[in-house]
Write a protein that holds these residues in place. Structure first.
Motif, PDB file in Angstrom:
ATOM      1  N   ALA A   1      41.193  39.170  41.574  1.00  0.00           N
ATOM      2  CA  ALA A   1      40.313  40.015  40.759  1.00  0.00           C
ATOM      3  C   ALA A   1      39.642  41.070  41.637  1.00  0.00           C
ATOM      4  N   ALA A   2      39.225  40.659  42.834  1.00  0.00           N
ATOM      5  CA  ALA A   2      38.592  41.614  43.760  1.00  0.00           C
ATOM      6  C   ALA A   2      39.591  42.631  44.291  1.00  0.00           C
TER       7      ALA A   2
ATOM      8  N   THR B   1      39.605  36.817  36.955  1.00  0.00           N
ATOM      9  CA  THR B   1      38.353  36.069  37.091  1.00  0.00           C
ATOM     10  C   THR B   1      38.309  34.899  36.120  1.00  0.00           C
TER      11      THR B   1
ATOM     12  N   LEU C   1      38.376  30.864  37.048  1.00  0.00           N
ATOM     13  CA  LEU C   1      37.328  29.958  36.595  1.00  0.00           C
ATOM     14  C   LEU C   1      37.900  28.827  35.745  1.00  0.00           C
TER      15      LEU C   1
ATOM     16  N   SER D   1      43.079  28.390  42.309  1.00  0.00           N
ATOM     17  CA  SER D   1      41.959  29.193  41.801  1.00  0.00           C
ATOM     18  C   SER D   1      41.449  30.183  42.850  1.00  0.00           C
TER      19      SER D   1
ATOM     20  N   VAL E   1      40.765  42.677  36.393  1.00  0.00           N
ATOM     21  CA  VAL E   1      39.618  42.026  37.037  1.00  0.00           C
ATOM     22  C   VAL E   1      39.126  40.862  36.186  1.00  0.00           C
ATOM     23  N   VAL E   2      38.936  41.105  34.899  1.00  0.00           N
ATOM     24  CA  VAL E   2      38.453  40.054  34.000  1.00  0.00           C
ATOM     25  C   VAL E   2      39.509  38.960  33.833  1.00  0.00           C
TER      26      VAL E   2
ATOM     27  N   ILE F   1      38.392  36.759  49.308  1.00  0.00           N
ATOM     28  CA  ILE F   1      37.903  37.962  48.625  1.00  0.00           C
ATOM     29  C   ILE F   1      37.742  39.102  49.626  1.00  0.00           C
TER      30      ILE F   1
ATOM     31  N   LEU G   1      30.132  33.816  40.538  1.00  0.00           N
ATOM     32  CA  LEU G   1      30.679  33.001  39.456  1.00  0.00           C
ATOM     33  C   LEU G   1      31.542  31.871  40.013  1.00  0.00           C
ATOM     34  N   GLY G   2      32.368  32.204  41.012  1.00  0.00           N
ATOM     35  CA  GLY G   2      33.197  31.172  41.629  1.00  0.00           C
ATOM     36  C   GLY G   2      32.359  30.101  42.297  1.00  0.00           C
TER      37      GLY G   2
ATOM     38  N   ILE H   1      31.858  38.246  41.231  1.00  0.00           N
ATOM     39  CA  ILE H   1      33.005  37.326  41.172  1.00  0.00           C
ATOM     40  C   ILE H   1      32.771  36.132  42.090  1.00  0.00           C
TER      41      ILE H   1
ATOM     42  N   LEU I   1      40.900  34.158  41.889  1.00  0.00           N
ATOM     43  CA  LEU I   1      39.616  34.859  41.917  1.00  0.00           C
ATOM     44  C   LEU I   1      39.633  36.013  42.915  1.00  0.00           C
TER      45      LEU I   1
END
Length: 220
Positions: A71-72, A38, A42, A64, A34-35, A136, A108-109, A105, A68
């Motif tokens: 990550a979800a 993400t 970013l 990107s 996930v990290v 997502i 942040l995006g 997430i 991202l």
């Protein structure tokens, strides 16, 4: 002192509070992928912000989105440790708690895309937030459905999503009807926003149905 802990020894904190692990640990989120995805997503938006007028920036921005969203895709993985938790959380409760991370997430995006819009001098690129939100939601819905068959669908969903988006970006098979991933002013944004709104809505319905506990489904 009750239990198997000897005199003078206190039970571990997770065993003293509520009979289970701390709430944060009990979420069961596989933080590493996930990290990783993400941060990777970013960084790609940052590249697009640096090379605003370069084709490199456009490619980085488009890549990107699946990064991202990937990550979800891992948020609903069920590690083996969850199956033996002393006080397991219901599937819907686990899923709902983890989906808060998906909101983070997306936030942040959206923040990174806002910086990109400021640097490029046009608010048009804020429309990419809708593309990101749609992807997502697709990732969450796909993971929710596949979790019925496999406890850790993140790898499959992430790989499929990245491959699909790259194929769309490179081959552009739908450009005759709609541009799914526009990034520049003057492109056909209206059709893209409509498609992603519909896709996101369908994904929400699919995810809600998929995360129902088996017992709840049996009562219907």
């Amino acid at each position: 002192m009750s239990g198997s802990y000897g005199a003078g020894h206190r039970a571990p904190r997770w065993n003293r509070v509520g009979g289970g692990r701390p709430a944060a640990a009990r979420l069961g989120v596989p933080w590493r992928p996930v990290v990783t995805f993400t941060v990777g997503g970013l960084l790609l938006v940052a590249v697009a912000s640096i090379w605003v007028t370069s084709p490199i920036g456009d490619i980085a921005l488009q890549v990107s989105i699946p990064a991202l969203a990937s990550a979800a895709a891992y948020l609903l993985d069920e590690p083996a440790a969850e199956a033996v938790d002393a006080t397991p959380m219901p599937m819907r409760a686990r899923s709902g708690s983890r989906l808060l991370v998906a909101v983070a997430i997306l936030a942040l995006g959206a923040l990174a895309l806002g910086v990109l819009a400021l640097r490029s001098g046009t608010s048009t690129r804020l429309g990419v937030v809708v593309q990101l939100g749609g992807c997502i939601l697709v990732a969450i819905a796909a993971s929710s459905v596949l979790r019925r068959r496999t406890p850790e669908p993140g790898d499959a969903v992430s790989g499929g999503l990245v491959a699909f988006v790259l194929a769309i970006v490179l081959a552009r098979p739908f450009d005759r009807w709609v541009e799914l991933f526009p990034t520049e002013p003057g492109q056909r944004w209206a059709g893209s926003l409509t498609v992603w709104a519909v896709v996101g809505s369908v994904s929400v319905v699919a995810a809600i149905r998929a995360i129902r506990d088996p017992l709840d489904r049996a009562r219907l």
